[in-house]
Design a protein around this motif. Structure first.
Motif, PDB file in Angstrom:
ATOM      1  N   TYR A  25       0.810  -1.217   0.000  1.00  0.00           N
ATOM      2  CA  TYR A  25       0.000   0.000   0.000  1.00  0.00           C
ATOM      3  C   TYR A  25       0.845   1.270   0.000  1.00  0.00           C
ATOM      4  N   LYS A  26       2.154   1.138   0.150  1.00  0.00           N
ATOM      5  CA  LYS A  26       3.011   2.323   0.270  1.00  0.00           C
ATOM      6  C   LYS A  26       3.316   2.938  -1.097  1.00  0.00           C
ATOM      7  N   PRO A  50      -1.322   4.017   3.899  1.00  0.00           N
ATOM      8  CA  PRO A  50      -0.079   4.524   3.297  1.00  0.00           C
ATOM      9  C   PRO A  50       0.538   5.678   4.067  1.00  0.00           C
ATOM     10  N   TRP A  51      -0.273   6.403   4.824  1.00  0.00           N
ATOM     11  CA  TRP A  51       0.234   7.554   5.576  1.00  0.00           C
ATOM     12  C   TRP A  51       0.370   7.250   7.072  1.00  0.00           C
ATOM     13  N   GLU A 108      -0.359   4.104  -3.747  1.00  0.00           N
ATOM     14  CA  GLU A 108      -1.489   4.494  -2.907  1.00  0.00           C
ATOM     15  C   GLU A 108      -2.828   4.404  -3.658  1.00  0.00           C
TER      16      GLU A 108
END
Length: 426
Positions: free
Chosen positions: A121-122, A323-324, A126
């Motif tokens: 997911y990084k 991702p964040w 995203e």
């Protein structure tokens, strides 16, 4: 679809003429034949192909069933019996479709947890990842509406309970419920609405899947090390290396699928759903299908109705922020020894929530659900952000090839904080 140039050159005059006007063959060649994939992909990366296969199977069997199904509250249950008893191979098509929903969710949950484990997911994936979450939400809506269509006891009361949850939304809640019901209670208009949406949503899923695959082909696939392709030796062509592995995995999954269809076709269903819907008789214990149970447990863990609805929705929406929320510079959990332990605790908690969702909402079951719910959200909001700062990851391999060969020719490998993000087109 692919960000990589195609090397496809048609051989026939007609092929050249057609390709110059509609380059479908070149698109397929660049996206599914010559496209470079990491050479260290494992069978966990075959579940994308399995999911595409299951989506096609569900659409095909669903279209067949729609030819015989009658979306009427007085006739729906009998029409399902007609399909099972009188239509040639109707029993097979219905069992394929009913069990196919469960197999679809088995594959998607493996796909999701693989994504979580390897950090797929990084950045720069995203959008690809968020499209996957959207697909999952559409799958849940489609499966819920499909579960209502047989119009058995559990179908009817499941629809009543779930649609009533929208009434907890301030101001617009009652209006939403009235639109869903088409009246003052779950009835014939509700069934017609659900049938229409259940038929439509799979095609919406197919459209988002195309976007999902498109987004995948821009940065390329992730891999067990989490480091990008840096040279031609790190990659192999999608065909035949990945396609052969995908085909083998699909065949194995088909055998698993066939076991449920032919030997245990009714095991995953609820006995009350083989009784025609009766608004005057409430089942002793209303439970959704197994793939909804973790979120159902979260819903019941909150004493307040609105709070439970918010928590249930947030349990999925929070995935979009992973991702964040994940502050680590390393993708793969294989190189994060501390986070690996928390990851497996999270998996156990998800299984516990699924089991608790099938239990009565009383006594220690509620307390256990509340504890698991707190940990579920703490995993995303506390553990993921904090570990990125305090954890010391293991050194990464210098290249994908080195990870495959089991040696690190460059010595200590890439420092954990220096993991490059861009995808090379090598």
């Amino acid at each position: 679809m692919s960000a990589h140039p195609t090397t496809y050159v048609p051989k026939s005059a007609f092929g050249k003429w057609f390709e110059s006007r509609l380059p479908i063959a070149g698109l397929i060649h660049s996206s599914f034949i010559a496209f470079p994939v990491p050479r260290n992909l494992t069978y966990f990366w075959t579940f994308g192909a399995i999911l595409v296969f299951m989506l096609v199977a569900q659409i095909v069997t669903g279209v067949f069933l729609a030819m015989y199904y009658t979306p009427n509250a007085g006739l729906a249950f009998q029409s399902v019996e007609h399909i099972m008893r009188d239509v040639n191979y109707g029993w097979l098509i219905r069992y394929l479709h009913a069990n196919g929903a469960s197999m679809f969710f088995v594959a998607v949950y493996v796909h999701i947890f693989r994504n979580f484990y390897y950090g797929s997911y990084k950045a720069p994936r995203e959008v690809l990842y968020i499209l996957g979450v959207i697909i999952f939400l559409l799958m849940m809506a489609t499966a819920f509406m499909g579960y209502v269509l047989p119009w058995g006891q559990m179908s009817f009361w499941g629809a009543t309970v779930i649609t009533n949850l929208f009434s907890a939304i301030p101001v617009v809640g009652d209006t939403i419920v009235s639109y869903l019901w088409g009246g003052y209670s779950v009835g014939n208009p509700t069934l017609n609405r659900f049938f229409s949406l259940h038929y439509l949503l799979p095609f919406m899923i197919a459209g988002v899947v195309i976007l999902h695959i498109w987004a995948l082909h821009v940065p390329g696939q992730n891999n067990p090390t989490g480091i990008p392709i840096k040279s031609g030796k790190d990659a192999v062509p999608f065909t035949p290396y990945a396609t052969i592995k995908d085909v083998f995995a699909v065949v194995v999954f088909m055998i698993f699928f066939a076991y449920w269809v032919f030997y245990m076709p009714n095991y995953l269903g609820h006995a009350d759903n083989y009784i025609p819907a009766n608004p005057a008789v409430t089942p002793a214990h209303i439970v959704p299908e197994w793939y909804f149970l973790p979120f159902y447990a979260i819903l019941r863990a909150i004493p307040d109705k609105l709070g439970g609805v918010i928590a249930m929705g947030a349990a999925i929406v929070i995935w979009c922020f992973m991702p964040w929320l994940d502050t680590s510079k390393v993708r793969s959990t294989a190189y994060r020894p501390l986070y690996k332990q928390f990851f497996w605790i999270f998996v156990i908690v998800c299984f516990l929530l699924g089991w608790l969702g099938s239990r009565p909402a009383e006594g220690w079951y509620v307390i256990a659900s509340q504890i698991c719910t707190v940990y579920y959200f703490a995993h995303f909001l506390i553990i993921l952000p904090v570990l990125g700062f305090v954890e010391r990851p293991l050194p990464l391999p210098n290249s994908i090839l080195e990870s495959v060969m089991g040696v690190q020719k460059g010595g200590a490998g890439i420092p954990a904080g220096a993991n490059p993000e861009p995808h090379s087109k090598g």
